[in-house]
Write an enzyme that holds these catalytic residues in place. Structure first.
Site, PDB file in Angstrom:
ATOM      1  N   LYS A  45       2.212  10.945  10.618  1.00  0.00           N
ATOM      2  CA  LYS A  45       0.764  10.627  10.704  1.00  0.00           C
ATOM      3  C   LYS A  45       0.306  10.928  12.387  1.00  0.00           C
ATOM      4  CE  LYS A  45       1.109   8.680   7.089  1.00  0.00           C
ATOM      5  NZ  LYS A  45       1.064   7.248   6.512  1.00  0.00           N
ATOM      6  N   TRP A  55      -0.320  -0.876   1.889  1.00  0.00           N
ATOM      7  CA  TRP A  55       1.030  -0.811   2.602  1.00  0.00           C
ATOM      8  C   TRP A  55       1.429  -2.081   2.721  1.00  0.00           C
ATOM      9  CZ3 TRP A  55       3.256   3.358   1.458  1.00  0.00           C
ATOM     10  CH2 TRP A  55       2.733   4.733   1.380  1.00  0.00           C
ATOM     11  N   ASP A  72       3.029  -2.923  11.337  1.00  0.00           N
ATOM     12  CA  ASP A  72       3.065  -1.315  10.890  1.00  0.00           C
ATOM     13  C   ASP A  72       1.827  -0.534  11.434  1.00  0.00           C
ATOM     14  OD1 ASP A  72       2.879   0.915   9.320  1.00  0.00           O
ATOM     15  OD2 ASP A  72       2.874   0.068   7.414  1.00  0.00           O
TER      16      ASP A  72
HETATM   17  C1  LIG Z   1       2.078   6.541   5.465  1.00  0.00           C
HETATM   18  C2  LIG Z   1       2.078   5.127   5.513  1.00  0.00           C
HETATM   19  C3  LIG Z   1       3.327   4.302   5.053  1.00  0.00           C
HETATM   20  C4  LIG Z   1       4.491   5.205   4.413  1.00  0.00           C
HETATM   21  O1  LIG Z   1       5.108   5.789   5.165  1.00  0.00           O
HETATM   22  P1  LIG Z   1       6.402   6.590   4.585  1.00  0.00           P
HETATM   23  O2  LIG Z   1       6.958   7.202   5.817  1.00  0.00           O
HETATM   24  O3  LIG Z   1       6.096   7.590   3.749  1.00  0.00           O
HETATM   25  O4  LIG Z   1       7.325   5.501   3.953  1.00  0.00           O
HETATM   26  C5  LIG Z   1       3.414   3.013   5.547  1.00  0.00           C
HETATM   27  N1  LIG Z   1       2.383   2.371   6.131  1.00  0.00           N
HETATM   28  C6  LIG Z   1       1.259   2.940   6.739  1.00  0.00           C
HETATM   29  C7  LIG Z   1       0.307   2.069   7.408  1.00  0.00           C
HETATM   30  C8  LIG Z   1       1.109   4.324   6.346  1.00  0.00           C
HETATM   31  O5  LIG Z   1       0.180   5.045   6.813  1.00  0.00           O
END
Ligand SMILES: *Cc1c(COP(=O)(O)O)cnc(C)c1O
Length: 361
Positions: free
Chosen positions: A196, A102, A172
C-alpha cells in the site's frame, strides 16, 4: 503510453522517481555488476541494503530501541495468525475491535488459538465509522487488544490511539504506515503489508516491543516465530530482498521530498481535502464515511445509482484514472490516494468528476 493516475487500493502506485531509480539500477546495482534480484542475501552488498532500509524506517518512524523491526513475508494476512501464536500466551485471550473486513479476519483467525472477544463493532452501519472506545471496555486479562488503524475497504481511520492501559495494543497499519506520524511507543506491535505505502507485494513489516517476544506457543511453526526472525535480523531464511531494496528507495524518497512524517501528513491532509471538499459540495457524488473518521488514504464514494457508478468507473478509466471501482463487497467507488499519489492526480480527478457531474445531471 503515458503513466495513468492509479487509485488502486493495493498493490498501489509507487513514486515515479523510485521506479525510475530502480530501473536505472535494475541490471547493475552500483559497482556490484549484479542486479539486487540476483544477489546472495548473505553478501556484504545485500547486507548494506538490508541494514539501510531498517535504519531509515527506524529514523522516519522514530521507532524506539526497545522494538524489533522485522522484514517478513506472507502478507498482513499471515500476521492474523502470527500475532496470536506469539502473543496470546498468558491468558489465551485477546480483544478485538471490528471496524471492517481485515479486522474481522484478524479476529476470526485469532479465535482458532484462544478466546477472542469482540469489544466493539461498527458493522451495524456498514463499517462507516469508528466505534467509541473506553478503557473499561477491554478485558482486564487480555493478552492484547487488536485494532485495524486504517480500514482500507471502508475508508475509516482511528484518529486517536485507544487507551488500553497495560494491555499491549496491536494494530494493523497496512494502509496507513508512513502516511503520518504514529507514536510507536503506545503499541505492543504494529504490522503492515508493503503493497500500500511501502513497496511491491511480498514484504511485510512487523514492529514489535522486544519484551513481548520469545514465548510463542509450542505449536508455532519456526517461520511464524518472531523470536527466530529477531535473532536472525530477518535473515533466518531468504528475505524478500528486492522488496526491501525498494522500501529503502521509498524511504529515501519520503526524506528527500517531504523531510519527515509531519510533512507527509500535511501533504496527505491537503490532498485528501481536495477530494472530500468536492464530495461534500457535489450534488451527484457523496462520501460514505462519518466525517470525523475519514481516512486520509482510502476515499470511498457513491452516486447512489449503480449504473451511474459503473459508467463513471468506465469513463474515468478511459480518461486515465484507473482502479476507481469500490471493493467488490461494497460497490460504488474508492479512490486510494496513498503517499505516492501526487496532488495533481487528485486535482485532475476532481476536475473529471465535475465534468461527469455536469454531463450526467
Ligand atoms: C491489504 C490489507 C491487508 C491484507 O494484506 P495482504 O498483504 O494481502 O495479506 C490486511 N489489512 C489491511 C488493513 C490491508 O489494507
Amino acid at each position: 503510453m503515458a503513466r495513468v493516475y492509479n487509485f488502486s487500493a493495493g498493490p498501489s502506485v509507487l513514486p515515479e522517481k523510485v521506479l525510475r531509480k530502480a530501473a536505472e539500477e535494475l541490471v547493475e546495482f552500483g559497482s556490484t555488476g549484479q542486479s539486487v534480484m540476483e544477489m546472495s542475501h548473505r553478501s556484504k552488498e545485500y547486507e548494506a541494503i538490508h541494514n539501510e532500509a531498517e535504519a531509515l524506517l527506524r529514523e522516519i518512524m522514530e521507532i524506539p530501541d526497545n522494538y524489533e523491526v522485522l522484514f517478513l513475508q506472507g502478507g498482513a494476512s499471515s500476521q492474523f495468525t502470527m500475532v496470536p501464536m506469539n502473543l496470546m500466551i498468558k491468558n489465551r485471550k485477546a480483544d478485538f475491535v471490528l471496524t471492517g473486513q481485515w479486522a474481522t479476519k484478524a479476529y476470526k483467525e485469532a479465535s482458532r488459538y484462544g478466546q477472542a472477544n469482540i469489544v466493539a463493532s461498527s458493522k451495524d452501519k456498514t463499517f462507516s465509522y469508528i466505534p467509541e472506545l473506553d478503557k473499561s471496555m477491554f478485558s482486564k486479562d487480555a493478552d492484547y487488544v487488536h485494532i485495524c488503524y486504517n480500514n482500507t475497504i471502508y475508508g475509516t481511520k482511528f484518529t486517536e490511539i485507544p487507551d488500553t492501559g497495560d494491555i499491549p495494543l496491536v494494530a494493523d497499519i497496512s494502509s496507513c504506515i508512513l502516511s503520518e506520524p504514529i507514536d510507536v511507543s503506545r503499541f505492543g506491535l504494529l504490522y503492515a503489508g508493503a503493497q500500500k505505502n511501502m513497496a511491491p507485494a511480498g514484504l511485510t513489516v512487523v514492529i514489535v516491543r522486544k519484551d513481548l517476544i520469545g514465548n510463542a506457543m509450542d505449536i508455532t511453526p519456526t517461520m511464524f516465530n518472531y523470536q527466530i526472525h529477531a535473532e536472525n535480523k530477518s535473515l533466518y531464511n531468504t528475505p524478500p530482498c528486492y522488496n526491501i531494496y525498494i522500501l529503502g528507495l521509498v524511504l529515501k524518497w519520503i526524506k528527500e521530498e517531504f523531510g519527515d512524517l509531519n510533512k507527509m501528513k500535511e501533504h496527505n491532509e491537503k490532498k485528501a481535502a481536495i477530494l472530500y471538499d468536492f464530495l461534500d459540495s457535489s450534488k451527484l457524488f457523496k462520501a460514505t464515511v462519518n466525517k470525523k473518521d475519514r481516512s486520509l488514504m482510502n476515499v470511498p464514494f457513491v452516486t447512489g445509482n449503480e449504473e451511474l457508478d459503473a459508467k463513471f468507473v468506465k469513463e474515468a478509466k478511459e480518461a486515465g484514472f484507473v482502479n476507481l471501482k469500490g471493493h467488490r463487497t461494497v460497490g460504488g467507488m474508492r479512490a486510494s490516494i496513498y503517499n505516492a499519489m501526487p496532488i495533481e492526480g487528485v486535482e485532475k480527478l476532481v476536475e473529471f468528476m465535475k465534468e461527469f457531474e455536469k454531463n450526467n445531471a
